[in-house]
Design an enzyme around this catalytic site. Structure first.
Site, PDB file in Angstrom:
ATOM      1  CD  GLU A 134     -21.486  26.705  87.851  1.00 41.44           C
ATOM      2  OE1 GLU A 134     -21.032  27.841  88.669  1.00 41.44           O
ATOM      3  OE2 GLU A 134     -22.007  26.065  88.145  1.00 41.44           O
ATOM      4  NE  ARG A 192     -27.100  16.449  91.666  1.00 38.38           N
ATOM      5  CZ  ARG A 192     -26.558  17.509  91.129  1.00 38.38           C
ATOM      6  NH1 ARG A 192     -27.000  18.476  90.386  1.00 38.38           N
ATOM      7  NH2 ARG A 192     -25.386  17.850  91.653  1.00 38.38           N
ATOM      8  CE  LYS A 229     -17.857  22.580  92.502  1.00 39.13           C
ATOM      9  NZ  LYS A 229     -18.871  23.041  91.728  1.00 39.13           N
TER      10      LYS A 229
HETATM   11  P1  ATP Z   1     -24.286  21.612  90.724  1.00 37.26           P
HETATM   12  O1  ATP Z   1     -24.643  22.620  89.684  1.00 37.26           O
HETATM   13  O2  ATP Z   1     -25.178  20.760  91.392  1.00 37.26           O
HETATM   14  O3  ATP Z   1     -23.490  22.558  91.787  1.00 37.26           O
HETATM   15  P2  ATP Z   1     -21.698  21.379  90.074  1.00 37.26           P
HETATM   16  O4  ATP Z   1     -21.588  23.101  90.052  1.00 37.26           O
HETATM   17  O5  ATP Z   1     -20.569  20.720  91.016  1.00 37.26           O
HETATM   18  O6  ATP Z   1     -23.017  20.832  90.298  1.00 37.26           O
HETATM   19  P3  ATP Z   1     -21.603  21.554  87.255  1.00 37.26           P
HETATM   20  O7  ATP Z   1     -20.226  21.978  86.992  1.00 37.26           O
HETATM   21  O8  ATP Z   1     -22.701  22.579  87.164  1.00 37.26           O
HETATM   22  O9  ATP Z   1     -21.386  20.832  88.550  1.00 37.26           O
HETATM   23  O10 ATP Z   1     -21.873  20.404  86.593  1.00 37.26           O
HETATM   24  C1  ATP Z   1     -21.496  20.032  85.222  1.00 37.26           C
HETATM   25  C2  ATP Z   1     -22.665  18.733  84.726  1.00 37.26           C
HETATM   26  O11 ATP Z   1     -22.505  17.666  85.303  1.00 37.26           O
HETATM   27  C3  ATP Z   1     -24.005  19.190  84.800  1.00 37.26           C
HETATM   28  O12 ATP Z   1     -24.502  19.222  83.583  1.00 37.26           O
HETATM   29  C4  ATP Z   1     -24.445  18.701  85.879  1.00 37.26           C
HETATM   30  O13 ATP Z   1     -25.978  18.663  85.481  1.00 37.26           O
HETATM   31  C5  ATP Z   1     -23.937  17.640  85.947  1.00 37.26           C
HETATM   32  N1  ATP Z   1     -23.770  16.965  87.247  1.00 37.26           N
HETATM   33  C6  ATP Z   1     -23.349  17.564  88.353  1.00 37.26           C
HETATM   34  N2  ATP Z   1     -23.461  16.817  89.596  1.00 37.26           N
HETATM   35  C7  ATP Z   1     -24.067  15.609  89.032  1.00 37.26           C
HETATM   36  C8  ATP Z   1     -24.417  14.357  89.935  1.00 37.26           C
HETATM   37  N3  ATP Z   1     -24.270  14.123  91.097  1.00 37.26           N
HETATM   38  N4  ATP Z   1     -24.991  13.400  88.971  1.00 37.26           N
HETATM   39  C9  ATP Z   1     -24.954  13.517  87.575  1.00 37.26           C
HETATM   40  N5  ATP Z   1     -24.587  14.901  87.030  1.00 37.26           N
HETATM   41  C10 ATP Z   1     -24.037  15.624  87.777  1.00 37.26           C
HETATM   42 MG    MG Z   2     -23.691  23.906  88.837  1.00 33.36          MG
END
Ligand code: ATP
Ligand code: MG
Length: 629
Positions: free
Chosen positions: A99, A326, A336
């Site tokens: 995102e 994760r 964030k």
């Molecule tokens: P979250 O959805 O937990 O808030 P985010 O919004 O920070 O994470 P996204 O932009 O949704 O991150 O993440 C992009 C990709 O990275 C997604 O496929 C997500 O599953 C993966 N991802 C996010 N955090 C982790 C982590 N701690 N370990 C492994 N993969 C991750």
């Molecule tokens: Mg997310």
């Protein structure tokens, strides 16, 4: 003179306890002495404990593997290998779908390594897809930063796409769903929806509202009215008609479209008043792009059912979703919102502060991208979440730097030593004692040299082996030790301002060797030594919150450090060959100038460096505890 001054240098090793460079024999002697002392202490402690409580088994910290791991291990064995076996496609297509609402962190590096790496390993391709279905909080800088960090990690997206590219296509499919009687416009509020879904803890039976009985025509009209702005946000939404008898809540008529009118969309502006949900968008975008293996984290396990249901219902191409655990680090914060707070309160310099575990922070600090990939590869991929202390990551980085960085001499807190009988000389210093391929350079020995303040004592003592009045110490790669003859102090500060010394030609084997930097070609630099930003392992759990857990010594700045002349060559040749990928795609920035400052730590050039000022960041210490005090 050069030859004379460097003759017969013994092979030196770092004594990790004292930070001194000593001969192999001396190190062995010291280690034996320490082992004996430890054994005596243990025996004493055991004797004291005998008869009281039984001894607890000692917890041992996980050690980084000493042996080299196959860089493709994570794809060859384990979970990812099984996922491939389940669907052994010839042309693998994956995607990394962030995102665009913030900077990526170390956890995302795992997602990048998995998605891009899996495709690469199988000769396929990986999309970088910005999941921009939400008109909120999307800023240009995040798109750029995410793309840059993917490239810095050494991966090239096959294509950069946006979920919003598909808004029209998604809309058309939503109408198709309505026509199939598989979606309906609902005006129930949150309380009503909760009741329909079984209420608190599923206290009663699930049921559908009357909206589910509307005709397709009716729904179509209402959906178009949603699109045309005839409803207010939250007044109505489009729901999928799934299977409320299914045990999985992801099948209980999820939302497909919602009204959002308060902000323009980053790419489509005010074109749309309705936006598709994650559950409606993700599986369809995967399908449009022909994703073969849609790899995501385990919180989406339940969503697999709705993911498959939607593609099947619409009879479109069906990717396979699978979920991995994760990666999280503790001893830091990754969310964030929390990092934003640290930035706002000026506790850190910015989102790329080297003390943070954002990927731009880790990059700025000087951690090589290949070290991150190696860390992830060695951890392997399973369905279990991995939570590790930050020092476990550092240990892995240290191991990587040990084999890839050239060595230089750097003095953090210099005092000048005038060696009265010395003459300038050129000394050849290898960039690596182990890897001759790294080459060597000439360091200039001058009659005035700088040593670190901590390597001199005004008063000698028996258990002290470095420089003191009338005491000799070896200088790294210099044949003769020096013996201090006198020193001067600043009467106001009481600090030593200069030491005078002579070569000690009698002592053939000094007990220890210290680092030094000559005056010729050396440069003044600012060295920033970073320690943990937080005092505890779980900053979030500290009373009053994580802001109450800040380590006040997390950044120590040495304004007048001095680096030897070899730095210029290290800088010119950076990145050093083993920093894989960095030069081709990652546009090696200042942080790719890395070296080991002998006896001090690993350092990299900081982005604050200008034409007139060199700024260095400590990447990691030479050994685990050095930074923890
Ligand atoms: P979250 O959805 O937990 O808030 P985010 O919004 O920070 O994470 P996204 O932009 O949704 O991150 O993440 C992009 C990709 O990275 C997604 O496929 C997500 O599953 C993966 N991802 C996010 N955090 C982790 C982590 N701690 N370990 C492994 N993969 C991750
Ligand atoms: Mg997310």
């Amino acid at each position: 003179m050069a030859e004379e001054i460097t003759q017969n240098m013994p092979k030196l090793q770092l004594d990790e306890e004292t930070g001194e460079m000593v001969s192999k024999a001396e190190l062995k002697k010291r280690q034996q002495k320490r082992a004996k002392k430890a054994a005596q202490e243990k025996a004493r402690a055991e004797k004291a404990a005998a008869g009281s409580a039984p001894a607890k088994p000692k917890a041992t910290a996980p050690k980084a593997e000493e042996t080299a791991t196959d860089p493709e291990q994570m794809f060859k064995v384990g979970w990812l290998a099984d996922v491939y076996k389940e669907r052994p496609e010839k042309n693998v297509v994956t995607r990394f779908p962030p995102e665009p609402n913030g900077f990526l962190h170390i956890g995302h590096a795992k997602a990048i390594a998995i998605n891009f790496g899996f495709a690469k390993y199988h000769g396929g391709v990986c999309y970088l897809r910005f999941d921009d279905t939400n008109p909120e909080k999307e800023e240009e800088k995040y798109f750029t930063a995410i793309k840059d960090i993917v490239e810095w990690l050494g991966f090239k997206p096959y294509k950069i796409t946006y979920s919003s590219d598909n808004f029209q296509k998604l809309y058309d499919l939503a109408e198709e769903m309505i026509n199939m009687n598989k979606a309906y416009v609902c005006s129930c509020n949150d309380t009503e929806i909760k009741l329909q879904r079984g209420g608190e803890k599923g206290a009663h039976e699930r049921y559908r509202c009357a909206h589910a009985e509307q005709t397709a025509e009716d729904n179509l009209q209402k959906f178009r009215d949603m699109r045309d702005g005839k409803y207010k946000p939250k007044e109505v939404f489009l729901r999928m008609k799934q299977d409320i008898t299914d045990g999985n809540p992801q099948m209980w008529d999820l939302a497909a479209y919602r009204i959002k009118t308060d902000q323009p969309h980053h790419r489509t502006g005010w074109d749309w008043k309705i936006y598709p949900t994650y559950d409606f968008t993700h599986c369809l975008c995967d399908s449009f792009e022909g994703i073969t293996h849609s790899l995501c984290t385990t919180e989406f396990i339940q969503s697999r059912v709705s993911y498959e249901w939607l593609n099947k219902t619409l009879k479109v191409y069906e990717p396979m979703q699978r979920e991995y655990g994760r990666l999280n680090l503790f001893g830091t914060v990754l969310s964030k919102r929390k990092i934003m707070k640290l930035v706002e309160e000026k506790i850190v310099r910015d989102w790329d502060d080297p003390r943070l575990y954002t990927l731009i922070g880790i990059k700025r600090r000087g951690v090589p991208p290949a070290a991150i990939l190696e860390f992830i590869n060695e951890l392997g991929v399973t369905t279990n979440a991995t939570a590790l202390p930050v020092h476990r990551f550092e240990q892995s980085v240290r191991k990587y730097l040990e084999k890839t960085t050239p060595r230089l001499m750097l003095i953090l807190d210099p005092i000048p030593v005038v060696v009265e009988d010395a003459e300038p000389a050129d000394i050849e210093l290898p960039f690596s004692p182990k890897d001759p391929k790294m080459g060597s350079h000439i360091v200039k020995f001058t009659s005035t040299i700088y040593i670190d303040r901590s390597d001199f004592r005004e008063e000698d003592s028996k258990d002290y082996f470095r420089l003191a009045p009338n005491k000799s110490v070896g200088l790294l790669n210099v044949q003769y030790p020096i013996k201090a003859t006198s020193f001067t102090k600043d009467p106001e500060t009481g600090k030593v301002t200069e030491v005078r010394a002579v070569f000690d030609k009698e002592t053939k084997k000094p007990k220890t060797y210290i680092s030094w930097v000559g005056t010729e070609g050396s440069k003044k630099v600012e060295a920033r030594v970073h320690n943990q930003l937080f005092k505890s392992e779980k900053p979030e759990d500290v009373e009053g919150g994580f802001l109450n857990d800040i380590n006040q010594d997390s950044e120590v700045i040495y304004h007048d450090a001095i680096i030897e002349n070899g730095f210029d060559e290290v800088r010119r040749r950076a990145p050093w060959p083993e920093a894989a990928g960095e030069s081709e795609l990652g546009k090696g920035g200042p942080e790719s100038v890395r070296f080991q400052a002998m006896r001090v730590a690993y350092f990299a050039l900081d982005t604050d460096t200008t034409e007139d000022k060199i700024v260095l960041n400590r990447i990691v210490s030479l050994k685990e505890d050095a930074g923890k005090k």
